[in-house]
Design an enzyme around this catalytic site. Structure first.
Site, PDB file in Angstrom:
ATOM      1  N   HIS A   1      -5.078  14.541 -12.506  1.00 26.59           N
ATOM      2  CA  HIS A   1      -4.128  15.543 -12.986  1.00 26.59           C
ATOM      3  C   HIS A   1      -4.833  16.802 -13.486  1.00 26.59           C
ATOM      4  O   HIS A   1      -4.258  17.895 -13.437  1.00 26.59           O
ATOM      5  CB  HIS A   1      -3.250  14.951 -14.082  1.00 26.59           C
ATOM      6  CG  HIS A   1      -2.202  14.022 -13.560  1.00 26.59           C
ATOM      7  ND1 HIS A   1      -0.972  13.869 -14.161  1.00 26.59           N
ATOM      8  CD2 HIS A   1      -2.188  13.202 -12.475  1.00 26.59           C
ATOM      9  CE1 HIS A   1      -0.248  12.995 -13.461  1.00 26.59           C
ATOM     10  NE2 HIS A   1      -0.980  12.571 -12.449  1.00 26.59           N
TER      11      HIS A   1
ATOM     12  N   TRP B   1       1.986  -1.137  -8.448  1.00 24.29           N
ATOM     13  CA  TRP B   1       2.207  -0.974  -7.007  1.00 24.29           C
ATOM     14  C   TRP B   1       1.695  -2.184  -6.229  1.00 24.29           C
ATOM     15  O   TRP B   1       2.204  -2.483  -5.152  1.00 24.29           O
ATOM     16  CB  TRP B   1       1.478   0.262  -6.500  1.00 24.29           C
ATOM     17  CG  TRP B   1       2.078   1.576  -6.862  1.00 24.29           C
ATOM     18  CD1 TRP B   1       2.988   2.301  -6.134  1.00 24.29           C
ATOM     19  CD2 TRP B   1       1.805   2.362  -8.026  1.00 24.29           C
ATOM     20  NE1 TRP B   1       3.286   3.484  -6.774  1.00 24.29           N
ATOM     21  CE2 TRP B   1       2.579   3.547  -7.941  1.00 24.29           C
ATOM     22  CE3 TRP B   1       0.974   2.190  -9.140  1.00 24.29           C
ATOM     23  CZ2 TRP B   1       2.547   4.544  -8.917  1.00 24.29           C
ATOM     24  CZ3 TRP B   1       0.948   3.175 -10.113  1.00 24.29           C
ATOM     25  CH2 TRP B   1       1.727   4.329  -9.998  1.00 24.29           C
TER      26      TRP B   1
ATOM     27  N   ARG C   1      -6.428   8.793 -13.524  1.00 20.32           N
ATOM     28  CA  ARG C   1      -5.252   9.667 -13.548  1.00 20.32           C
ATOM     29  C   ARG C   1      -5.553  10.965 -14.302  1.00 20.32           C
ATOM     30  O   ARG C   1      -5.085  12.044 -13.922  1.00 20.32           O
ATOM     31  CB  ARG C   1      -4.078   8.923 -14.185  1.00 20.32           C
ATOM     32  CG  ARG C   1      -2.778   9.706 -14.220  1.00 20.32           C
ATOM     33  CD  ARG C   1      -1.595   8.820 -14.596  1.00 20.32           C
ATOM     34  NE  ARG C   1      -0.448   9.621 -14.995  1.00 20.32           N
ATOM     35  CZ  ARG C   1       0.070   9.665 -16.218  1.00 20.32           C
ATOM     36  NH1 ARG C   1      -0.461   8.912 -17.181  1.00 20.32           N
ATOM     37  NH2 ARG C   1       1.109  10.421 -16.493  1.00 20.32           N
TER      38      ARG C   1
ATOM     39  N   HIS D   1      -2.793   4.787  -5.533  1.00 22.08           N
ATOM     40  CA  HIS D   1      -1.799   3.958  -6.215  1.00 22.08           C
ATOM     41  C   HIS D   1      -2.085   2.470  -6.062  1.00 22.08           C
ATOM     42  O   HIS D   1      -1.325   1.642  -6.579  1.00 22.08           O
ATOM     43  CB  HIS D   1      -0.393   4.290  -5.703  1.00 22.08           C
ATOM     44  CG  HIS D   1       0.172   5.535  -6.304  1.00 22.08           C
ATOM     45  ND1 HIS D   1       1.344   6.121  -5.879  1.00 22.08           N
ATOM     46  CD2 HIS D   1      -0.283   6.314  -7.331  1.00 22.08           C
ATOM     47  CE1 HIS D   1       1.585   7.203  -6.595  1.00 22.08           C
ATOM     48  NE2 HIS D   1       0.613   7.341  -7.485  1.00 22.08           N
TER      49      HIS D   1
END
Length: 378
Positions: free
Chosen positions: A136, A275, A132, A259
Protein backbone atom coordinates in the site's frame (compact mmCIF):
# COMPACT_ATOMS: atom_id res chain seq x y z
CA UNK A 1 7.30 -21.59 22.05
CA UNK A 2 8.91 -19.44 19.40
CA UNK A 3 7.53 -19.72 15.88
CA UNK A 4 11.06 -19.75 14.47
CA UNK A 5 11.92 -23.20 15.81
CA UNK A 6 9.17 -24.78 13.76
CA UNK A 7 10.45 -23.82 10.33
CA UNK A 8 10.22 -26.50 7.67
CA UNK A 9 11.63 -26.16 4.16
CA UNK A 10 9.59 -27.27 1.18
CA UNK A 11 9.37 -24.50 -1.38
CA UNK A 12 8.12 -26.23 -4.48
CA UNK A 13 5.74 -28.72 -2.89
CA UNK A 14 1.99 -28.16 -2.76
CA UNK A 15 0.62 -27.55 0.73
CA UNK A 16 -1.91 -30.15 1.91
CA UNK A 17 -5.00 -28.48 3.38
CA UNK A 18 -4.60 -30.27 6.69
CA UNK A 19 -1.06 -29.01 7.15
CA UNK A 20 -2.03 -25.59 5.92
CA UNK A 21 -4.60 -25.16 8.67
CA UNK A 22 -1.94 -25.11 11.38
CA UNK A 23 -0.90 -21.79 12.87
CA UNK A 24 2.76 -22.42 12.17
CA UNK A 25 4.37 -21.22 8.97
CA UNK A 26 6.40 -23.51 6.75
CA UNK A 27 9.65 -22.03 5.59
CA UNK A 28 11.42 -22.86 2.37
CA UNK A 29 15.05 -22.59 1.35
CA UNK A 30 16.14 -20.16 -1.32
CA UNK A 31 16.92 -21.85 -4.62
CA UNK A 32 18.42 -18.90 -6.43
CA UNK A 33 21.74 -17.27 -5.76
CA UNK A 34 22.68 -13.71 -6.52
CA UNK A 35 26.33 -12.92 -6.86
CA UNK A 36 26.39 -9.15 -7.30
CA UNK A 37 27.66 -7.33 -4.24
CA UNK A 38 27.34 -3.59 -3.81
CA UNK A 39 30.75 -1.89 -4.01
CA UNK A 40 31.93 -0.78 -0.60
CA UNK A 41 33.23 2.76 -0.11
CA UNK A 42 36.97 3.06 0.12
CA UNK A 43 38.08 2.64 3.70
CA UNK A 44 34.79 1.18 4.88
CA UNK A 45 34.86 -1.84 7.15
CA UNK A 46 32.65 -4.89 6.95
CA UNK A 47 29.80 -3.03 8.61
CA UNK A 48 29.04 0.53 9.59
CA UNK A 49 26.22 -0.41 11.95
CA UNK A 50 28.02 0.82 15.07
CA UNK A 51 28.76 4.14 13.42
CA UNK A 52 25.16 4.55 12.33
CA UNK A 53 23.97 3.75 15.82
CA UNK A 54 26.19 6.56 17.10
CA UNK A 55 24.91 8.98 14.51
CA UNK A 56 21.40 7.91 15.43
CA UNK A 57 21.85 9.16 18.99
CA UNK A 58 20.58 12.49 17.76
CA UNK A 59 17.10 11.02 17.60
CA UNK A 60 16.95 9.03 20.83
CA UNK A 61 17.48 11.80 23.37
CA UNK A 62 15.91 15.19 24.00
CA UNK A 63 13.91 16.14 20.93
CA UNK A 64 14.26 12.56 19.77
CA UNK A 65 12.16 11.32 22.68
CA UNK A 66 9.31 13.59 21.60
CA UNK A 67 9.73 12.46 18.00
CA UNK A 68 9.49 8.77 18.82
CA UNK A 69 6.81 9.06 21.50
CA UNK A 70 4.43 11.30 19.56
CA UNK A 71 2.01 10.30 16.83
CA UNK A 72 1.51 13.85 15.59
CA UNK A 73 2.37 14.79 12.02
CA UNK A 74 4.60 17.61 13.29
CA UNK A 75 6.63 15.15 15.35
CA UNK A 76 7.01 12.86 12.35
CA UNK A 77 8.14 15.72 10.15
CA UNK A 78 10.61 16.78 12.83
CA UNK A 79 11.90 13.23 12.91
CA UNK A 80 12.35 13.30 9.16
CA UNK A 81 14.32 16.54 9.43
CA UNK A 82 16.57 15.13 12.16
CA UNK A 83 17.25 11.97 10.18
CA UNK A 84 18.01 14.08 7.13
CA UNK A 85 20.70 15.77 9.19
CA UNK A 86 22.07 12.38 10.20
CA UNK A 87 22.07 11.32 6.54
CA UNK A 88 23.94 14.50 5.58
CA UNK A 89 26.54 13.78 8.25
CA UNK A 90 27.02 10.27 6.93
CA UNK A 91 27.38 11.56 3.39
CA UNK A 92 29.88 14.23 4.42
CA UNK A 93 31.96 11.62 6.23
CA UNK A 94 31.70 9.29 3.22
CA UNK A 95 30.00 6.58 5.29
CA UNK A 96 27.41 4.54 3.42
CA UNK A 97 25.38 1.54 4.65
CA UNK A 98 26.63 -1.66 3.08
CA UNK A 99 24.59 -4.57 1.86
CA UNK A 100 25.62 -6.34 5.06
CA UNK A 101 23.98 -3.56 7.09
CA UNK A 102 20.70 -3.97 5.19
CA UNK A 103 20.95 -7.73 5.67
CA UNK A 104 21.03 -7.14 9.42
CA UNK A 105 17.83 -5.14 9.12
CA UNK A 106 16.27 -7.98 7.12
CA UNK A 107 17.32 -10.49 9.77
CA UNK A 108 15.76 -8.38 12.50
CA UNK A 109 12.51 -8.18 10.54
CA UNK A 110 12.50 -11.99 10.40
CA UNK A 111 12.50 -12.05 14.19
CA UNK A 112 9.67 -9.53 14.30
CA UNK A 113 7.55 -11.63 11.92
CA UNK A 114 8.02 -14.65 14.16
CA UNK A 115 6.76 -12.79 17.25
CA UNK A 116 3.21 -13.21 15.94
CA UNK A 117 3.20 -16.80 17.12
CA UNK A 118 3.83 -15.83 20.73
CA UNK A 119 1.33 -12.97 20.43
CA UNK A 120 -1.31 -15.35 19.02
CA UNK A 121 -1.79 -13.03 16.05
CA UNK A 122 -3.90 -14.34 13.18
CA UNK A 123 -2.31 -17.48 11.71
CA UNK A 124 1.10 -17.24 13.37
CA UNK A 125 3.03 -14.69 11.31
CA UNK A 126 3.03 -10.92 10.89
CA UNK A 127 4.24 -11.49 7.32
CA UNK A 128 0.91 -10.83 5.56
CA UNK A 129 0.26 -7.47 7.26
CA UNK A 130 3.88 -6.36 6.78
CA UNK A 131 3.63 -7.22 3.08
CA UNK A 132 0.39 -5.26 2.88
CA UNK A 133 2.16 -2.23 4.34
CA UNK A 134 4.87 -2.39 1.68
CA UNK A 135 2.23 -2.91 -1.00
CA UNK A 136 0.00 0.00 0.00
CA UNK A 137 2.97 2.33 0.50
CA UNK A 138 4.04 1.61 -3.07
CA UNK A 139 0.71 1.23 -4.84
CA UNK A 140 -0.21 4.91 -4.66
CA UNK A 141 2.01 5.75 -7.63
CA UNK A 142 0.62 7.73 -10.57
CA UNK A 143 2.83 7.59 -13.65
CA UNK A 144 1.14 10.58 -15.27
CA UNK A 145 1.88 12.97 -12.40
CA UNK A 146 4.91 11.05 -11.07
CA UNK A 147 3.51 11.25 -7.55
CA UNK A 148 3.05 8.62 -4.87
CA UNK A 149 4.93 5.36 -4.53
CA UNK A 150 7.32 4.17 -1.86
CA UNK A 151 9.79 7.05 -2.02
CA UNK A 152 8.42 9.30 0.73
CA UNK A 153 6.64 6.78 3.01
CA UNK A 154 3.79 9.26 3.43
CA UNK A 155 1.51 6.77 5.15
CA UNK A 156 3.26 7.95 8.32
CA UNK A 157 1.05 11.04 8.14
CA UNK A 158 -2.62 11.78 8.35
CA UNK A 159 -4.82 11.73 6.40
CA UNK A 160 -3.08 9.01 4.33
CA UNK A 161 -2.72 6.75 7.35
CA UNK A 162 -6.49 7.00 7.79
CA UNK A 163 -7.45 6.16 4.22
CA UNK A 164 -9.98 3.32 4.22
CA UNK A 165 -7.71 0.98 2.27
CA UNK A 166 -5.03 1.39 4.96
CA UNK A 167 -7.21 0.32 7.89
CA UNK A 168 -5.30 -2.01 10.19
CA UNK A 169 -1.87 -1.11 8.85
CA UNK A 170 -1.06 0.64 12.12
CA UNK A 171 -0.23 -2.92 13.26
CA UNK A 172 2.53 -3.23 10.67
CA UNK A 173 3.79 0.33 11.11
CA UNK A 174 4.13 -0.24 14.86
CA UNK A 175 6.09 -3.43 14.23
CA UNK A 176 8.41 -1.71 11.80
CA UNK A 177 8.95 1.13 14.27
CA UNK A 178 10.71 -1.38 16.53
CA UNK A 179 13.19 -2.06 13.76
CA UNK A 180 13.51 1.64 12.94
CA UNK A 181 14.60 2.45 16.50
CA UNK A 182 17.34 -0.18 16.27
CA UNK A 183 18.48 0.97 12.83
CA UNK A 184 17.71 4.72 12.74
CA UNK A 185 19.76 5.25 9.58
CA UNK A 186 17.33 3.39 7.31
CA UNK A 187 14.53 5.36 5.63
CA UNK A 188 10.94 4.31 6.21
CA UNK A 189 10.43 3.60 2.52
CA UNK A 190 13.42 1.27 2.46
CA UNK A 191 12.37 -0.33 5.74
CA UNK A 192 8.77 -0.97 4.71
CA UNK A 193 9.61 -2.38 1.28
CA UNK A 194 12.40 -4.52 2.73
CA UNK A 195 9.78 -5.82 5.16
CA UNK A 196 7.63 -6.82 2.19
CA UNK A 197 10.57 -8.61 0.58
CA UNK A 198 11.25 -10.39 3.86
CA UNK A 199 7.62 -11.48 4.25
CA UNK A 200 7.50 -13.03 0.77
CA UNK A 201 10.85 -14.81 1.02
CA UNK A 202 10.39 -16.06 4.58
CA UNK A 203 6.92 -17.47 3.88
CA UNK A 204 8.08 -19.67 1.02
CA UNK A 205 7.91 -17.28 -1.92
CA UNK A 206 10.43 -16.39 -4.60
CA UNK A 207 13.45 -14.16 -4.21
CA UNK A 208 12.50 -10.51 -4.70
CA UNK A 209 15.18 -8.23 -6.22
CA UNK A 210 15.46 -5.10 -4.04
CA UNK A 211 17.76 -2.16 -3.44
CA UNK A 212 17.77 0.84 -1.08
CA UNK A 213 17.60 4.52 -1.90
CA UNK A 214 14.17 5.80 -0.82
CA UNK A 215 14.00 8.98 1.25
CA UNK A 216 11.53 10.16 3.88
CA UNK A 217 9.09 12.85 2.85
CA UNK A 218 6.67 15.25 4.49
CA UNK A 219 2.93 15.51 5.00
CA UNK A 220 2.51 17.79 1.98
CA UNK A 221 3.54 14.84 -0.22
CA UNK A 222 0.68 12.61 0.96
CA UNK A 223 -1.38 11.13 -1.86
CA UNK A 224 -5.15 11.58 -2.23
CA UNK A 225 -7.52 8.82 -1.21
CA UNK A 226 -8.75 6.42 -3.88
CA UNK A 227 -5.47 5.29 -5.42
CA UNK A 228 -5.61 1.78 -3.97
CA UNK A 229 -7.97 -0.99 -5.17
CA UNK A 230 -11.56 -1.09 -3.95
CA UNK A 231 -12.34 -4.78 -3.46
CA UNK A 232 -16.04 -4.28 -4.19
CA UNK A 233 -15.36 -3.26 -7.79
CA UNK A 234 -14.82 -5.15 -11.06
CA UNK A 235 -12.30 -5.67 -13.85
CA UNK A 236 -12.31 -2.14 -15.23
CA UNK A 237 -11.59 -0.73 -11.78
CA UNK A 238 -8.55 -3.02 -11.45
CA UNK A 239 -7.30 -1.86 -14.81
CA UNK A 240 -7.80 1.78 -13.90
CA UNK A 241 -5.79 1.33 -10.70
CA UNK A 242 -2.94 -0.75 -12.09
CA UNK A 243 -2.67 0.85 -15.53
CA UNK A 244 -2.18 4.14 -13.65
CA UNK A 245 0.91 2.59 -12.08
CA UNK A 246 2.16 1.23 -15.41
CA UNK A 247 1.20 -2.46 -15.11
CA UNK A 248 -0.43 -4.62 -17.79
CA UNK A 249 -3.05 -7.39 -17.52
CA UNK A 250 -0.49 -10.17 -16.93
CA UNK A 251 1.14 -8.18 -14.15
CA UNK A 252 -2.22 -7.34 -12.58
CA UNK A 253 -3.01 -11.05 -12.31
CA UNK A 254 0.50 -11.92 -11.08
CA UNK A 255 0.28 -9.30 -8.33
CA UNK A 256 -3.21 -10.49 -7.35
CA UNK A 257 -1.62 -13.80 -6.37
CA UNK A 258 -0.32 -12.13 -3.21
CA UNK A 259 -3.75 -12.97 -1.78
CA UNK A 260 -2.31 -16.42 -1.17
CA UNK A 261 -1.22 -14.73 2.07
CA UNK A 262 -3.31 -13.34 4.87
CA UNK A 263 -6.98 -12.89 5.65
CA UNK A 264 -9.57 -10.12 5.83
CA UNK A 265 -10.89 -8.71 9.11
CA UNK A 266 -14.34 -7.28 9.70
CA UNK A 267 -12.91 -4.50 11.88
CA UNK A 268 -10.61 -3.35 9.06
CA UNK A 269 -11.93 -3.90 5.55
CA UNK A 270 -15.32 -5.24 6.62
CA UNK A 271 -14.64 -8.50 4.76
CA UNK A 272 -13.96 -11.71 6.65
CA UNK A 273 -11.77 -14.78 6.23
CA UNK A 274 -8.70 -16.13 4.42
CA UNK A 275 -8.34 -16.69 0.69
CA UNK A 276 -6.54 -20.03 1.05
CA UNK A 277 -6.12 -22.93 3.46
CA UNK A 278 -2.48 -21.88 3.95
CA UNK A 279 -2.60 -18.11 4.65
CA UNK A 280 1.02 -17.91 5.78
CA UNK A 281 2.53 -19.78 2.83
CA UNK A 282 3.27 -18.21 -0.54
CA UNK A 283 2.06 -20.60 -3.24
CA UNK A 284 -0.17 -20.65 -6.32
CA UNK A 285 -2.99 -22.12 -4.22
CA UNK A 286 -4.93 -18.86 -4.64
CA UNK A 287 -5.15 -19.45 -8.39
CA UNK A 288 -5.86 -23.16 -8.07
CA UNK A 289 -8.71 -22.54 -5.66
CA UNK A 290 -10.26 -19.95 -7.96
CA UNK A 291 -10.77 -22.68 -10.56
CA UNK A 292 -11.04 -25.84 -8.46
CA UNK A 293 -13.66 -24.69 -5.95
CA UNK A 294 -17.25 -23.71 -6.49
CA UNK A 295 -17.75 -20.13 -5.28
CA UNK A 296 -21.09 -18.80 -4.07
CA UNK A 297 -22.16 -15.49 -2.61
CA UNK A 298 -22.01 -15.51 1.18
CA UNK A 299 -25.25 -14.77 2.98
CA UNK A 300 -24.35 -12.49 5.86
CA UNK A 301 -24.64 -8.91 7.10
CA UNK A 302 -21.24 -7.87 5.77
CA UNK A 303 -20.14 -6.57 2.36
CA UNK A 304 -20.59 -8.67 -0.76
CA UNK A 305 -18.05 -11.52 -0.89
CA UNK A 306 -17.89 -15.10 -2.07
CA UNK A 307 -17.24 -18.27 -0.10
CA UNK A 308 -16.31 -21.78 -1.16
CA UNK A 309 -19.38 -24.00 -1.29
CA UNK A 310 -17.65 -27.02 0.21
CA UNK A 311 -16.03 -25.89 3.47
CA UNK A 312 -17.53 -22.39 3.71
CA UNK A 313 -14.29 -21.26 5.36
CA UNK A 314 -12.59 -19.52 2.44
CA UNK A 315 -13.49 -16.24 0.76
CA UNK A 316 -12.89 -14.41 -2.48
CA UNK A 317 -13.54 -10.73 -3.08
CA UNK A 318 -15.29 -9.36 -6.16
CA UNK A 319 -11.90 -8.14 -7.45
CA UNK A 320 -10.56 -11.70 -7.06
CA UNK A 321 -13.38 -13.36 -8.91
CA UNK A 322 -13.00 -11.10 -11.95
CA UNK A 323 -9.79 -13.02 -12.67
CA UNK A 324 -12.06 -15.91 -13.64
CA UNK A 325 -14.74 -13.82 -15.35
CA UNK A 326 -12.60 -11.48 -17.46
CA UNK A 327 -11.26 -13.16 -20.63
CA UNK A 328 -7.84 -11.51 -20.59
CA UNK A 329 -7.29 -11.95 -16.85
CA UNK A 330 -8.50 -15.55 -16.95
CA UNK A 331 -5.89 -16.81 -19.39
CA UNK A 332 -3.08 -15.64 -17.12
CA UNK A 333 -4.78 -16.94 -13.97
CA UNK A 334 -5.12 -20.36 -15.60
CA UNK A 335 -1.43 -20.38 -16.45
CA UNK A 336 -0.48 -19.57 -12.88
CA UNK A 337 -2.87 -22.20 -11.50
CA UNK A 338 -1.04 -24.81 -13.56
CA UNK A 339 2.52 -23.57 -13.12
CA UNK A 340 3.73 -22.21 -9.80
CA UNK A 341 7.25 -21.60 -11.11
CA UNK A 342 5.88 -19.35 -13.84
CA UNK A 343 3.86 -17.39 -11.32
CA UNK A 344 6.85 -17.09 -8.97
CA UNK A 345 8.92 -15.61 -11.81
CA UNK A 346 6.26 -13.12 -12.90
CA UNK A 347 5.29 -12.29 -9.33
CA UNK A 348 8.90 -11.56 -8.31
CA UNK A 349 9.40 -9.27 -11.31
CA UNK A 350 6.13 -7.42 -10.73
CA UNK A 351 6.61 -6.97 -6.98
CA UNK A 352 10.15 -5.72 -7.49
CA UNK A 353 8.81 -3.10 -9.92
CA UNK A 354 5.95 -2.20 -7.57
CA UNK A 355 8.32 -1.52 -4.67
CA UNK A 356 10.44 0.83 -6.81
CA UNK A 357 7.60 2.98 -8.15
CA UNK A 358 8.14 6.70 -7.66
CA UNK A 359 11.83 6.48 -6.78
CA UNK A 360 14.17 8.51 -9.03
CA UNK A 361 16.95 6.46 -10.57
CA UNK A 362 19.52 8.88 -9.17
CA UNK A 363 18.62 7.86 -5.60
CA UNK A 364 19.50 4.17 -5.87
CA UNK A 365 22.66 3.27 -3.99
CA UNK A 366 23.39 0.51 -6.49
CA UNK A 367 22.76 0.19 -10.21
CA UNK A 368 22.09 -3.51 -9.61
CA UNK A 369 19.28 -4.90 -7.48
CA UNK A 370 20.20 -7.07 -4.54
CA UNK A 371 18.96 -10.44 -3.37
CA UNK A 372 18.74 -10.59 0.41
CA UNK A 373 19.57 -13.89 2.10
CA UNK A 374 16.64 -15.67 3.70
CA UNK A 375 16.88 -17.00 7.24
CA UNK A 376 17.40 -20.51 5.92
CA UNK A 377 20.48 -19.36 4.02
CA UNK A 378 21.87 -17.69 7.12
Amino acid sequence: MSFSVLRTSFRRAAVPPAAARTSKAFRSPAFRKYSTEVPKPEGAGKSNAALFAGLGLAVVGGVGFWIYSSDSNKAKEAGTAVRSGVQSAKAAANFTPTKEDYQKVYDRIVEILDEASDADYDDGSYGPVVLRLAWHASGTYDKDTNTGGSNYATMRFEPEALHGANAGLNVARTLMEKVKKEFPWISYGDLWTLGGVCAIQELGGPKIPWRPGRIDGFQEQCTPDGRLPDATQGAQHLRNIFYRMGFNDREIVALSGAHALGRCHTDRSGFDGPWTFSPITVSNEYFRLLFDEKWVWRKWNGPKQLQDAKSKTLMMLPTDYVLVQDKSFRKFAEQYARDQDLWFKDFANSVSRLFELGVPTSQWVSSEQWIMKSSDEN
